[in-house]
Design an enzyme around this catalytic site. Sequence first.
Site, short mmCIF file in Angstrom:
data_model
loop_
_atom_site.label_atom_id
_atom_site.label_comp_id
_atom_site.label_asym_id
_atom_site.label_seq_id
_atom_site.Cartn_x
_atom_site.Cartn_y
_atom_site.Cartn_z
N LYS A 133 55.29 35.29 41.50
CA LYS A 133 54.25 34.79 42.42
C LYS A 133 54.35 33.26 42.54
CE LYS A 133 51.30 38.72 41.43
NZ LYS A 133 50.28 39.34 40.58
N GLN A 183 45.68 37.92 36.21
CA GLN A 183 46.69 38.99 36.12
C GLN A 183 46.18 40.12 35.23
OE1 GLN A 183 49.73 39.10 37.78
NE2 GLN A 183 49.88 41.17 36.95
N ASP A 224 42.82 38.38 45.58
CA ASP A 224 43.21 39.77 45.35
C ASP A 224 42.31 40.72 46.16
OD1 ASP A 224 45.43 40.17 43.76
OD2 ASP A 224 44.35 39.89 41.88
#
Length: 297
Positions: free
Chosen positions: A52, A96, A119
């Site tokens: 990422k 994460q 997200d």
Amino acid sequence: MTNIIDGEAVAADIRKSLIDCVSQLGDAGVTPTLATVLMNNDPASQTYVSMKHGDCEEVGIETRDIKLDPDSKEAELFDIVDELNADEAVDGILVQMPLPSHVDERDVLRHITPEKDVDGFHPENVGRLVAGNPRFKPCTPHGIQKLLADAAVETEGADAVVVGRSNIVGKPMANLLMQKNGTGNATVTICHSRTDSLAEKTRAADIVIAAAGVPEMVDGSMLSPGVTVVDVGINRIETEDGSTLVGDVEYESAAKKAQAITPVPGGVGPMTRAMLLWNTVKAAAETASIDITLPWS
Ligand code: NAD
């Protein structure tokens, strides 16, 4: 002939367009910034986070890389999220998963300010998606929506079967497909581990999205000719020569039935990563009230 949907190519196109968007924001004095927080020692998670960061670098998004000892108290993670929430230079926050067992994942997701929840998992953003007014669409289903559009797969009036009901893939995917708009208007069936006669349902579908996390569970015998197959699964299986990645779809037999199919790897995965960048650029533009046109919005 079967169209093998090239997620790498579509994701590369999106990243290219995002470079222009980031440059427009830069002209206005704004540098989109994504902060990642990693609280586990899992090598796969570490790899995801570093990929990422690499993607962000490619399009000009700045990053913050925060690592927290997995034995730290939940309160320490909340303090970090609070700091990032308050930091005006940070546009997107990604914690994460998975988190250690002493940390409540849902509490953490609720703690991220919804405007920085790139997200799309905060309850406010989930609610907005369900209500048909999304702020951030979760990256995997959003990426699939773009792949279907790029492959000119008609969703309007189509019978779509989503195999899997997770909060990150199955549920938001079903929601996007049923929205009253040009990339939705499908009739959606959600299947899961307790579904009876799964094959009957997939055989009746024009579009099958497989997101069960079960290696090669959907094969050609479960599909009708002309179907579009999207394989979300990423499963590492042992082979005689070591190990290999397979999806939730048995590719060879499914490809014989499908008019279009995504491969694993190279289908959905690259799009998930691209849509995180997309959401981060959107967050930066909206926070700064700068009007830019995101690719295929
Ligand atoms: P999950 O384990 O949270 O959910 C799996 C879902 O599948 C559950 O709702 C379960 O009811 C259903 N299911 C399990 N076995 C089933 C069966 N035999 N028949 C029907 N339904 C069944 O998983 P997830 O997070 O949604 O991920 C699903 C898969 O997609 C995994 O392989 C994961 O690694 C992969 N994934 C890929 C990407 C990507 O970018 N390509 C992103 C997220 C997840």
